[in-house]
Design an enzyme around this catalytic site. Structure first.
Site, mmCIF file in Angstrom:
data_model
loop_
_atom_site.group_PDB
_atom_site.id
_atom_site.type_symbol
_atom_site.label_atom_id
_atom_site.label_comp_id
_atom_site.label_asym_id
_atom_site.label_seq_id
_atom_site.Cartn_x
_atom_site.Cartn_y
_atom_site.Cartn_z
ATOM 1 C CB CYS A 63 -0.929 -0.037 1.348
ATOM 2 S SG CYS A 63 -1.928 1.505 1.338
ATOM 3 C CB CYS B 162 -0.604 2.351 3.988
ATOM 4 S SG CYS B 162 -2.236 1.855 3.491
ATOM 5 C CG ASP B 163 3.131 1.073 4.664
ATOM 6 O OD1 ASP B 163 2.560 1.572 5.781
ATOM 7 O OD2 ASP B 163 2.878 -0.055 4.265
#
Length: 305
Positions: free
Chosen positions: A132, A135-136
């Site tokens: 992701c 997300c990261d």
């Protein structure tokens, strides 16, 4: 036992579109979701191919879908579905919060990112290996990273990651990307992106955290290493079919077979979105599936109840 005309499992674009059409058809409609309302698009940074909206983030578009469904008085339940049982012409949906009887049922549980299965992938998941970008990505500020894959998701997310990383290698097993030409042109024009053609991942290695990716050239079989702090995997999807794999007819890979009306091999159970066997998995095709499944549900209910 609670009863509804239409129960929809999954609140991604397919499920929420089905809810909109179900409510507009006058059906009492319940959407059950165990995770994020909005589905997989909520981990996508940019949506540029939804007709009429030149640009939106995935979460923004997901919110639009839910807001529309809520405006029509769709009911929502946060719960995990454990099983589906037949009860004459209707279905019993067994959840961790009780059972609901549905005259018609739509399963729209989508798909998940596929694991590559190479050495080091599982060991370093959460320690440099990610699925992701939104997300990261921010964890890799001014670091070099690798993106694995060559489709739209891989190429688009690689562009997004250049906001953070100092360099992004896109490792692809072929000598050209499979993504849309617009996305490819944008990536190749980005000075932070370097394609690595004809290569597959042999290993992800490091000491506690990712430090390098070991590659093999599929044409020369030469082994090489690229020092990176992160590896983002975008190598396709697998169907979230655990709930239905033993009760519905599926094809190779576990994708659920349907007809053009989204009808599955079980009467009164329709399947929409990325879970079903199809040639293109995009937000627009998921929404189309949801609309068709809802109207097919309406027809089924009118005929059987």
């Amino acid at each position: 036992m609670e009863q509804r005309d239409l129960v929809i499992i999954g609140a991604g674009p397919a499920g929420l579109t089905a809810a909109i059409y179900g409510r507009r058809a006058g059906l009492s409609t319940l959407v059950i979701e165990k995770g994020v309302f909005g589905g997989a698009i909520c981990v996508t940074d940019e949506i540029e191919n939804w007709p009429g909206v030149k640009h939106a983030t995935g979460p923004e578009l997901g919110d639009m879908f839910r807001d529309h469904a809520e405006s029509l008085k769709t009911e929502f339940m946060e719960a995990e579905v454990k099983s589906i049982k037949e009860n004459g012409d209707s279905k019993i949906v067994v959840t961790d919060k009780g059972e609901i009887e549905a005259k018609a049922l739509i399963v729209a549980t989508g798909a998940s990112f596929r694991k590559l299965g190479c050495p080091g992938e599982a060991e370093f998941t959460g320690k440099g290996v990610s699925y992701c970008a939104t997300c990261d990505g921010a964890f890799f500020e001014d670091l070099e990273i690798a993106v694995i894959g060559g489709g739209n998701t891989a190429v688009e997310e690689a562009c997004y990651l250049t906001q953070f990383a100092s360099k992004v290698y896109i490792v692809h097993r072929r000598d050209k990307f499979r993504a849309d030409q617009v996305a490819v042109d944008r990536a190749l024009a980005n000075p932070k992106i370097q394609p690595v053609w004809d290569s597959v991942v042999e290993e992800i290695a490091g000491d506690g955290m990712v430090e390098k990716v070991v590659l093999k050239n599929v044409k020369t079989e030469e082994i090489s290493e690229i020092p990176v702090s992160g590896v983002f995997m975008f190598v396709g999807n697998t169907p979230n079919a655990e709930l239905v794999k033993d009760i519905l007819e599926t094809e190779k890979g576990g994708w659920v077979k349907t007809d053009e009306k989204m009808a599955s091999s079980m009467k009164g159970l329709f399947v929409a979105g990325d879970l079903r066997s199809k040639s293109l998995r995009q937000v627009v095709t998921a929404a189309s599936d949801g609309a068709i499944a809802a109207m097919s549900s309406y027809e089924y209910i009118a005929e059987h109840f």
